[in-house]
Design a protein around this motif. Structure first.
Motif, PDB file in Angstrom:
ATOM      1  N   ASP A  92       0.935  -1.182   0.018  1.00  0.00           N
ATOM      2  CA  ASP A  92      -0.079  -0.133  -0.210  1.00  0.00           C
ATOM      3  C   ASP A  92       0.996   1.251  -0.089  1.00  0.00           C
ATOM      4  N   ALA A 104       2.144   1.716  -3.528  1.00  0.00           N
ATOM      5  CA  ALA A 104       1.117   2.068  -4.399  1.00  0.00           C
ATOM      6  C   ALA A 104       0.744   3.762  -4.092  1.00  0.00           C
ATOM      7  N   THR A 105       0.910   4.354  -3.142  1.00  0.00           N
ATOM      8  CA  THR A 105       0.507   5.408  -2.597  1.00  0.00           C
ATOM      9  C   THR A 105       1.812   6.437  -2.989  1.00  0.00           C
ATOM     10  N   TYR A 133      -2.245  -3.369  -8.237  1.00  0.00           N
ATOM     11  CA  TYR A 133      -2.311  -1.750  -7.922  1.00  0.00           C
ATOM     12  C   TYR A 133      -2.090  -1.221  -9.095  1.00  0.00           C
TER      13      TYR A 133
END
Length: 126
Positions: free
Chosen positions: A3, A6-7, A36
């Protein structure tokens, strides 16, 4: 971790010439691509014996990612293996601070220069 990647506005995958590291880098890029929908990863090859080895590791990864994944890879460069890094870790000091003229320190400076002079990244909108 996924995550977080992905950000991130840019993803830098650090890989070494060891087969397990190359396999792990590919697996990371595969998950980023498939789960993603990431489209670009930059590759930094660490602990190479020579610059050509770094380019060869990138070439190998680029071939398989280009063929099997919907993700492109860009070569950032390499950091050459240097015993001064181990000495810096033992002294709890950054290698470029403790040994500014060390081989690894020069590679890190070159990498920083390359990143500083690259075009600005595009901002993602969620």
């Amino acid at each position: 971790v996924m995550d977080f990647n992905a950000t991130a506005q840019e993803i830098v995958v650090v890989v070494s010439p060891e087969p397990t590291s190359i396999t792990d880098a590919y697996a990371l890029m595969k998950v980023l691509s498939l789960k993603y929908a990431e489209k670009v990863c930059k590759l930094l090859v660490n602990m190479t014996t020579r610059p050509e080895e770094g380019r060869e590791v990138f070439r190998q990864l680029h071939l398989v990612t280009d063929r099997f994944l919907d993700i492109s890879s860009e070569y950032l460069g390499c950091i050459l293996y240097d015993d001064k890094v181990t000495q810096g870790v033992k002294n709890q000091k950054i290698v470029s601070e403790l040994y500014p003229d060390a081989q690894a320190s020069r590679c890190i400076k070159d990498l920083a220069r390359k990143i500083a002079h690259s075009p600005p990244f595009s901002v993602r909108l969620a």
